[in-house]
Design an enzyme around this catalytic site. Structure first.
Site, PDB file in Angstrom:
ATOM      1  N   ASP A 133      36.934   9.390  54.784  1.00  0.00           N
ATOM      2  CA  ASP A 133      37.077  11.033  56.198  1.00  0.00           C
ATOM      3  C   ASP A 133      36.514  11.490  57.216  1.00  0.00           C
ATOM      4  OD1 ASP A 133      37.641  10.964  53.088  1.00  0.00           O
ATOM      5  OD2 ASP A 133      37.078  12.938  52.538  1.00  0.00           O
ATOM      6  N   GLU A 193      27.344  11.003  44.504  1.00  0.00           N
ATOM      7  CA  GLU A 193      27.984  10.415  45.109  1.00  0.00           C
ATOM      8  C   GLU A 193      28.013   9.660  46.559  1.00  0.00           C
ATOM      9  OE1 GLU A 193      30.239  14.266  47.645  1.00  0.00           O
ATOM     10  OE2 GLU A 193      32.204  12.934  47.714  1.00  0.00           O
TER      11      GLU A 193
HETATM   12  C1  GLC Z   1      35.843  12.227  49.991  1.00  0.00           C
HETATM   13  C2  GLC Z   1      35.283  11.453  49.362  1.00  0.00           C
HETATM   14  C3  GLC Z   1      37.511  10.155  49.398  1.00  0.00           C
HETATM   15  C4  GLC Z   1      37.610  10.629  47.633  1.00  0.00           C
HETATM   16  C5  GLC Z   1      37.365  12.089  47.423  1.00  0.00           C
HETATM   17  C6  GLC Z   1      37.109  12.447  46.257  1.00  0.00           C
HETATM   18  O1  GLC Z   1      37.203  13.061  50.249  1.00  0.00           O
HETATM   19  O2  GLC Z   1      35.912  10.987  50.892  1.00  0.00           O
HETATM   20  O3  GLC Z   1      37.232   8.924  49.561  1.00  0.00           O
HETATM   21  O4  GLC Z   1      38.762   9.684  47.325  1.00  0.00           O
HETATM   22  O5  GLC Z   1      36.099  12.855  47.911  1.00  0.00           O
HETATM   23  O6  GLC Z   1      35.970  11.971  45.138  1.00  0.00           O
END
Ligand code: GLC
Length: 425
Positions: free
Chosen positions: A163, A392
């Site tokens: 992101d 995460e």
């Molecule tokens: C965030 C991450 C993305 C992922 C999402 C859900 O947006 O950057 O890569 O798919 O979270 O885990």
């Protein structure tokens, strides 16, 4: 130890299981995410094969008619997430976003198929998914590579899955913020705001969403209309790997037309990736299509490229590059070079380690014969879990667990690594 870790990982996956799909984690991400699901299916496949297939089937049940596979499927209302379905307004019966995510499903399906204990089920499921995955791959080349270069562009940072990577900073300066409707972020109430993207970045994320919405989500228009068009080597490597894997899968299922077309897309793309190579950095770089220049940002996108069947010499160079990165951090692989001024150890994709990316890099390097570095990466994944649980993402220097906890794809990667790799103690 190993079995205990696998059991803990399974419990995380079960906790986030909503029956037909998994959420990445409760609270922060309460819907189905595209590449999260594809990678999480790899974890399920080790202990519940039918459930692994269901995860991917549910994803493709929401594929758009033009072939696009959306990045989020809003199965159930949940106002704990922004931007929700009303902001995207894609007009679908079950709401989805209008952008996509890294196309890793082709790889995942082939891997689950190859390892399947229930072969009859695998043949049935893979045969049905094959044309759907192929349509998605073709959609990319038709809509995100209008000049036929062999490489596709992302038109929103969220498509990359990384992101707030440093890679987008310069291009993002050209995305305006005027006219962005007022909004309240929800992510910062679930996770430490110091570790999340900034408000300025969020305004630009939303500006792009509003722009695409104003064009009725017509994919034949969005690429050219977007002020943000980036050719990301990591994203393209995932696409090329999936095309190559789909070619093999199609061949073993006797679907020669899909096999030939997939092979051709992979070969052309891998050849074109050479234009992204930087001798100075010893890795691939992003290409900013709207200004026609490489982006001078040594991020993990150019290392993740090792996931594709790239030339041996490139895989070797990437291995060397990772060894250099190892000199400036404790754990591999940081999402940005720790010696670069923009490196931010705990801020999302600007420094921290993500296990899914580690897994893909190590898989590619192992295939290329770079086993020492591949093993080191896998070992580091397990060290991080031991220290911080199923987070995460993690700090590459202090192993801090960050972002959401009890994270589905992190758990899936642990099951995958422990069940399949020879990880030296
Ligand atoms: C965030 C991450 C993305 C992922 C999402 C859900 O947006 O950057 O890569 O798919 O979270 O885990």
């Amino acid at each position: 130890m190993t079995q205990k870790m696998i059991d803990q990982a399974k419990a995380v996956m079960r906790k986030n299981d909503r029956g037909l799909y998994t959420v990445p984690t409760q609270g922060l991400y309460p819907f189905q995410w595209n590449w999260d699901s594809a990678l999480s299916a790899l974890g399920f496949a080790h202990f519940d094969e039918p459930r692994a297939w269901t995860e991917i089937e549910t994803l493709f049940a929401h594929q758009w008619e033009d072939g696009m596979l959306p990045h989020i499927i809003f199965h159930q209302p949940d106002d704990g997430y922004f931007p929700g379905p009303d902001v995207w307004a894609t007009g679908r019966a079950v709401p989805t976003t209008g952008i996509t995510q890294p196309p890793v499903a082709g790889f995942a399906v082939r891997r689950i198929f190859d390892r399947a204990r229930d072969k009859a089920l695998a043949v049935e499921k893979a045969r049905a998914l094959l044309p759907q995955i192929h349509a998605w791959h073709q959609w990319f080349f038709a809509n995100r590579d209008p000049q036929g270069t062999g490489l596709v562009a992302i038109i929103h940072p969220w498509e990359s899955g990384r992101d707030n990577s440093v890679d987008w900073d310069a291009a993002f300066e050209r995305v305006p913020t005027e006219g962005v409707e007022p909004f309240t972020r929800r992510d910062t109430s679930h996770a430490n705001p110091e570790h999340r993207p900034t408000d300025e970045q969020y305004k630009r994320y939303i500006w792009l969403v509003q722009k695409f919405r104003s064009l009725g989500w017509d994919n034949s228009k969005l690429h050219d209309a977007s002020p943000f068009q980036i050719v990301d080597p990591g994203f393209n490597a995932i696409l090329m790997r999936s095309c190559a894997d789909l070619a093999d899968l199609a061949e073993s299922l006797g679907e020669t037309q899909i096999a030939d077309q997939s092979r051709a897309m992979a070969d052309k793309g891998i050849a074109a990736m050479e234009t992204l190579w930087s001798d100075a950095h010893g890795q691939y770089l992003c290409f900013d299509r709207s200004i026609g220049a490489l982006v001078d940002s040594p991020s993990i996108g150019g290392i993740l490229a090792a996931f594709a069947p790239i030339p041996q010499a490139r895989a070797r160079a990437i291995s060397e590059r990772i060894k250099v990165l190892a000199e400036s951090c404790t754990y591999l692989v940081p999402s940005h070079d720790p010696t670069a001024p923009e490196f931010d150890a705990l801020r999302y994709w600007r420094g921290p380690i993500w296990l899914i990316v580690n897994y893909m890099i190590s898989d590619g390097l192992e295939f290329a014969g770079q086993t020492a570095v591949a093993d080191r990466i896998n070992r580091d994944c397990l060290r991080l879990i031991e220290q911080g649980g199923f987070a995460e993402y993690y700090g590459p220097i202090g192993a801090e667990p960050c972002g959401g906890d009890t994270f589905t794809w992190t758990a899936a990667m642990v099951i995958e690594i422990l069940s399949t790799q020879k990880v030296p103690a």
